[in-house]
Design an enzyme around this catalytic site. Sequence first.
Site, short mmCIF file in Angstrom:
data_model
loop_
_atom_site.label_atom_id
_atom_site.label_comp_id
_atom_site.label_asym_id
_atom_site.label_seq_id
_atom_site.Cartn_x
_atom_site.Cartn_y
_atom_site.Cartn_z
N GLU A 230 0.89 -1.17 0.00
CA GLU A 230 0.00 0.00 0.00
C GLU A 230 0.92 1.21 0.00
O GLU A 230 1.58 1.50 0.99
CB GLU A 230 -0.88 -0.05 1.25
CG GLU A 230 -2.17 0.71 1.08
CD GLU A 230 -2.03 2.17 1.42
OE1 GLU A 230 -1.53 2.91 0.53
OE2 GLU A 230 -2.37 2.56 2.53
N CYS B 265 -2.85 8.78 2.83
CA CYS B 265 -2.59 8.13 1.54
C CYS B 265 -3.76 8.34 0.59
O CYS B 265 -3.57 8.49 -0.61
CB CYS B 265 -2.27 6.66 1.72
SG CYS B 265 -3.49 5.75 2.65
P1 NDP Z 1 9.03 4.63 3.81
O1 NDP Z 1 8.38 3.95 2.68
O2 NDP Z 1 10.49 4.92 3.71
O3 NDP Z 1 8.79 3.80 5.16
C1 NDP Z 1 7.62 3.05 5.44
C2 NDP Z 1 7.96 1.94 6.43
O4 NDP Z 1 8.96 1.08 5.87
C3 NDP Z 1 8.54 2.42 7.75
O5 NDP Z 1 8.12 1.58 8.79
C4 NDP Z 1 10.03 2.29 7.51
O6 NDP Z 1 10.76 2.19 8.70
C5 NDP Z 1 10.09 0.99 6.75
N1 NDP Z 1 11.31 0.82 5.95
C6 NDP Z 1 12.16 1.76 5.48
N2 NDP Z 1 13.14 1.20 4.74
C7 NDP Z 1 12.91 -0.14 4.75
C8 NDP Z 1 13.54 -1.28 4.16
N3 NDP Z 1 14.62 -1.15 3.40
N4 NDP Z 1 13.03 -2.50 4.37
C9 NDP Z 1 11.90 -2.65 5.12
N5 NDP Z 1 11.27 -1.62 5.71
C10 NDP Z 1 11.75 -0.38 5.53
O7 NDP Z 1 8.20 5.95 4.04
P2 NDP Z 1 8.58 7.23 4.88
O8 NDP Z 1 8.01 7.06 6.24
O9 NDP Z 1 10.02 7.59 4.77
O10 NDP Z 1 7.72 8.32 4.06
C11 NDP Z 1 8.16 8.67 2.75
C12 NDP Z 1 6.99 8.89 1.84
O11 NDP Z 1 6.17 7.74 1.76
C13 NDP Z 1 6.05 9.97 2.29
O12 NDP Z 1 6.52 11.18 1.82
C14 NDP Z 1 4.76 9.60 1.66
O13 NDP Z 1 4.71 10.12 0.36
C15 NDP Z 1 4.82 8.09 1.56
N6 NDP Z 1 4.04 7.44 2.64
C16 NDP Z 1 2.88 6.84 2.28
C17 NDP Z 1 2.11 6.26 3.26
C18 NDP Z 1 0.83 5.60 2.92
O14 NDP Z 1 -0.11 5.69 3.69
N7 NDP Z 1 0.76 4.86 1.85
C19 NDP Z 1 2.47 6.28 4.66
C20 NDP Z 1 3.74 6.89 4.92
C21 NDP Z 1 4.48 7.46 3.92
P3 NDP Z 1 11.39 3.51 9.36
O15 NDP Z 1 10.23 4.44 9.59
O16 NDP Z 1 11.94 2.98 10.60
O17 NDP Z 1 12.37 4.04 8.35
#
Ligand code: NDP
Length: 490
Positions: free
Chosen positions: A235, A269
């Site tokens: 998602e 989102c």
């Molecule tokens: P990320 O996609 O980087 O992170 C989402 C989750 O994945 C977090 O729990 C993160 O952990 C984890 N994660 C990061 N790197 C890895 C990896 N290599 N392997 C497995 N898990 C990993 O999103 P961000 O929080 O950095 O947000 C960036 C952008 O994503 C936002 O600007 C927005 O556009 C979008 N976003 C979309 C969402 C939605 O509802 N679909 C929700 C949040 C963000 P950790 O936080 O510890 O890095």
Amino acid sequence: MTTLTFDSLNPATGEVVGTHPRQGPDAVHAAVGRAAEAAAWWAGLGHAARRQRLLDYKAVLTRHLRELSGLVHEETGKPVGDATLEIVLAITHLDWAARNARKVLGRRRVSTGMIGLNLAATLEYLPLGVVGVIGPWNYPVFTPMGSIAYALAAGNAVVFKPSELTPGIGVRLAELFAESVPEHPVFQAVTGLGETGAALAADPRVGKVAFTGSTATAKRVMAACAENLTPIVAECGGKDAFIVDADADLARAADACLWGAMSNAGQTCVGVERVYVVDAVYEGFMRELSDRATKVRAAEDYGPITMPGQVDIIRRHIDDATKSGKIVTGGPDSVRAPYVEPVIVEDVPEDSPAVREETFGPTITVRRTRDAQEALELANASAYGLGGTVFSGNARRAMELARRMRTGMTAINSVISFAGVPALPFGGVGDSGFGRIHGADGLREFARPKAISRQRFAMPGMNLTSFTRGPSELERLIRLVTFLHGRRKR
Ligand code: NDP
């Protein structure tokens, strides 16, 4: 040995909300090992006992509603009221998943057809074992619970890696589960940064990964999962369009548009990001929208930008949009980290970052279109395809536009209303990801279909799966299949 830790901060004040261990691969693998054992016990309980435990967990969460809302408020900065709303929604999903798991997944007989007349066939959906959930920070209860509740109800154990920005609420959700299920660690949280999630995705004992976050990280998670052929649900956010049709109720449409775009500081989102308004009602709608927008304030109606790095992305989109478009509300000065005031810009080119990329801030672009058809074409011209909205006074046209919108979900004459209907599946197409949480599809997402056929009696003269089969049996089969399928039917 010293354990590395990290702090979760209140994004509004910078104060430390909690300190949590940075759990590395060893700790994650140990958690998955414990989960694998717990999963066998949990699966063995059966649907009725799991339903009772999950309904009990739901009651525990409800009794802790104020405490949990407070923690979400501290870790994300969102108003307590919004935190309460997201937890209430999560509770309704937990309730639905618990009550419907048996009906959706339980063993049932299926028809065998004429050629299988001598067979009995059953279908059921069995648990996958351990489900790894990698969660976001924007709705740190509602969004991961869309996977956790459905995975647990389907009979799996869950290892949950909350975002590093909201670890406290993730840990608390798992702690409270142990009040209802004290025997085994069926639901655990592991805390840490990106590498903790990466270790979870790479563990070969994880039967499926449910990921919510950015498209770029989803690709990395998928690549790690590919090593073990671990399936994922992704998602990945969206760039949702909001269409205002000629005979829409403009006051209601403007009110819904503003809330869909600005609530939670636009960090949703399925938040409204692009607005397409048909020519006939453009001026009227814009009057309603801009009047209302001046009354909405950051730090009062919604909270700060939770992830500090996101402010630069929002600023870049606003700077670019205001250079080429016409400002309706706010502008580059609206960005005062950690808060961003509402920004509305008209006539922004469709190829600009504010229209193409996910902004995840309290901003919208608005465009006038010839008619609803052009609005739909522009809405669909996006790499993303998560949710969307249609406002129209014509129920038939609204339904037609909604069906033709290239997204997983569309709300008519309301915003985001599909997220509150537990029976409706939630998920996207294209860069918004794939797979579904919520509803019957969400339960099946965390289960594997098990098909069983049993021969009830030997079919006289029709033993087709034997080396003793003769020409007369084949002849009988040809006659039967010609009778069943050989005629043109209307
Ligand atoms: P990320 O996609 O980087 O992170 C989402 C989750 O994945 C977090 O729990 C993160 O952990 C984890 N994660 C990061 N790197 C890895 C990896 N290599 N392997 C497995 N898990 C990993 O999103 P961000 O929080 O950095 O947000 C960036 C952008 O994503 C936002 O600007 C927005 O556009 C979008 N976003 C979309 C969402 C939605 O509802 N679909 C929700 C949040 C963000 P950790 O936080 O510890 O890095």
